[in-house]
Design a protein around this motif. Structure first.
Motif, PDB file in Angstrom:
ATOM      1  N   ALA A  58       0.779  -0.960   0.345  1.00  0.00           N
ATOM      2  CA  ALA A  58       0.484  -0.173   0.177  1.00  0.00           C
ATOM      3  C   ALA A  58       0.633   1.151  -0.272  1.00  0.00           C
ATOM      4  O   ALA A  58       1.719   1.144   0.613  1.00  0.00           O
ATOM      5  N   ALA A  59       0.140   2.239  -0.537  1.00  0.00           N
ATOM      6  CA  ALA A  59       0.990   2.896  -0.540  1.00  0.00           C
ATOM      7  C   ALA A  59       1.962   3.753   0.635  1.00  0.00           C
ATOM      8  O   ALA A  59       2.978   4.351   0.688  1.00  0.00           O
ATOM      9  N   VAL A 107       4.894   1.970   1.783  1.00  0.00           N
ATOM     10  CA  VAL A 107       6.244   1.465   1.019  1.00  0.00           C
ATOM     11  C   VAL A 107       6.717   3.257   0.734  1.00  0.00           C
ATOM     12  O   VAL A 107       8.266   2.575   1.273  1.00  0.00           O
ATOM     13  N   LYS A 108       5.817   4.068   1.287  1.00  0.00           N
ATOM     14  CA  LYS A 108       6.882   5.470   1.636  1.00  0.00           C
ATOM     15  C   LYS A 108       7.686   4.492   3.257  1.00  0.00           C
ATOM     16  O   LYS A 108       8.078   5.284   3.096  1.00  0.00           O
ATOM     17  N   LYS A 141      -1.076  -3.192 -10.120  1.00  0.00           N
ATOM     18  CA  LYS A 141      -0.614  -2.161  -8.857  1.00  0.00           C
ATOM     19  C   LYS A 141       0.754  -1.695  -8.359  1.00  0.00           C
ATOM     20  O   LYS A 141       0.564  -1.265  -7.815  1.00  0.00           O
ATOM     21  N   LEU A 162       2.742   1.893  -7.402  1.00  0.00           N
ATOM     22  CA  LEU A 162       3.248   2.189  -6.364  1.00  0.00           C
ATOM     23  C   LEU A 162       4.080   1.665  -6.218  1.00  0.00           C
ATOM     24  O   LEU A 162       5.599   2.576  -5.868  1.00  0.00           O
ATOM     25  N   THR A 191       5.338   5.900  -6.767  1.00  0.00           N
ATOM     26  CA  THR A 191       5.196   6.311  -4.577  1.00  0.00           C
ATOM     27  C   THR A 191       6.780   5.957  -3.957  1.00  0.00           C
ATOM     28  O   THR A 191       7.291   7.118  -3.344  1.00  0.00           O
ATOM     29  N   TYR A 192       7.528   4.866  -4.167  1.00  0.00           N
ATOM     30  CA  TYR A 192       8.448   4.581  -3.610  1.00  0.00           C
ATOM     31  C   TYR A 192       9.127   5.229  -4.269  1.00  0.00           C
ATOM     32  O   TYR A 192      10.248   5.998  -2.782  1.00  0.00           O
TER      33      TYR A 192
END
Length: 324
Positions: free
Chosen positions: A176-177, A180-181, A200, A204, A207-208
């Motif tokens: 999930a976002a 991942v952060k 998916k 992500l 985002t990572y």
């Protein structure tokens, strides 16, 4: 790019487990000879009727056969373990592997496991974050004092320092976002499990990478875990591995991880999640994943309950040829 082997330690009821150990050793030997760089191990408790070998004893046992290969947990369910316990065992594994151990951790999701340990699922994220910080402190300081929400250490240190300076890398599984952060902020790498498929995983990854830039951090590498089977012919490859993979994923669905009932077919379910085909098509798929995601360490699971050993060994050999 590197290739690693995800070791299957799960077997249906009725399998004689001691007989399977020799199969695992043969797979490790085949992977080493084929040029694989790493071996990875899963973790769960309370899996009945599925039989499952426990992760830490298996990693220590296989380390004696790995001969320089990296050993990694994929993934250790951290919130259900005391971080002092994890720090001590990981330091021992780092010494046993000559500094070639990676601690892969995740939050877990199975309610029966959390109930058995009397830990609310709602606490898994804060326990996870505090646990990682304490583990890193225990690896790098001889005397530690920690008074946290969940864990306490009073002016004490672990009994064995890791061989690798600063301790083993910590790879964080996330799907999930927000998680991942967090992997970008406190981990050495995001350990991708491609169970949600490329649709998916691709956003992500964006985002990572954005989070890495935001925190001014650099990932050790970009690893991804994928189910992989390579047959003689592309036309028959799906059918050859269908039953073992369906058994595995139907079991995981019963645990609450995913639900296959809405999928039209095995091929539809596997699309952009698994890499299945002949050597040519699999090589093309690996290149596609590399281009889309920038992943550079493919951790391939090539064996599932019920797949004949000779087919597993053939996939390992062919993967070695692809990554040579």
């Amino acid at each position: 790019m590197k290739v690693g082997l995800f070791i299957n330690t799960q077997f249906p009821e009725g399998f004689t487990i001691p007989e399977r150990i020799s199969d695992i050793i043969e797979q490790v030997s085949a992977a080493r000879d084929a040029g694989f760089s790493s071996l990875w191990f899963p973790h769960h408790w309370l899996t009945y009727p599925m039989q499952m070998l426990q992760i830490t004893p298996m990693m220590g046992y296989i380390a004696a056969h790995a001969k320089g290969m990296t050993i990694g947990s994929n993934i250790l369910i951290l919130p259900l373990l005391n971080p002092v316990h994890v720090a001590e065992e990981a330091a021992t594994l780092d010494v046993l592997t000559g500094g070639n151990f990676i601690l892969g951790v995740g939050q877990g999701y199975r309610q029966p496991e959390f109930d058995a340990f009397r830990i609310p699922l709602a606490e898994r994220a804060p326990r996870f974050t505090e646990g990682i910080a304490l583990i890193q402190q225990l690896w790098t300081e001889r005397q530690v004092t920690h008074q946290g929400r969940f864990y306490t250490v009073n002016d004490a240190g672990i009994g064995l320092a890791p061989q690798r300076l600063g301790g083993p890398p910590i790879y964080i599984a996330a799907q999930a976002a927000a998680s991942v952060k967090r992997a970008a902020r406190i981990g050495d790498a995001w350990l991708i499990v491609n169970s949600g498929g490329l649709g998916k995983t691709e956003p992500l990854m964006r985002t990572y990478r954005a989070a890495l830039a935001q925190y001014g951090r650099t990932a050790s590498e970009f690893p991804i875990t994928i189910e992989c089977y390579i047959g003689d012919r592309r036309a028959t490859a799906y059918e050859e591995c269908r039953d073992p993979l369906e058994y595995k994923y139907n079991t995981y669905a019963s645990w609450g991880l995913s639900d296959r009932r809405s999928e039209a077919s095995f091929e539809d379910f596997a699309r952009d999640k698994f890499i299945i085909g002949d050597k040519v098509s699999v090589k093309e798929e690996i290149a596609r994943y590399h281009e889309l995601l920038g992943v550079d360490h493919f951790i391939m699971r090539c064996n599932w309950p019920g797949l004949p050993q000779h087919q597993t060994l053939a996939t390992i050999k062919r993967l070695g040829q692809i990554f040579a």
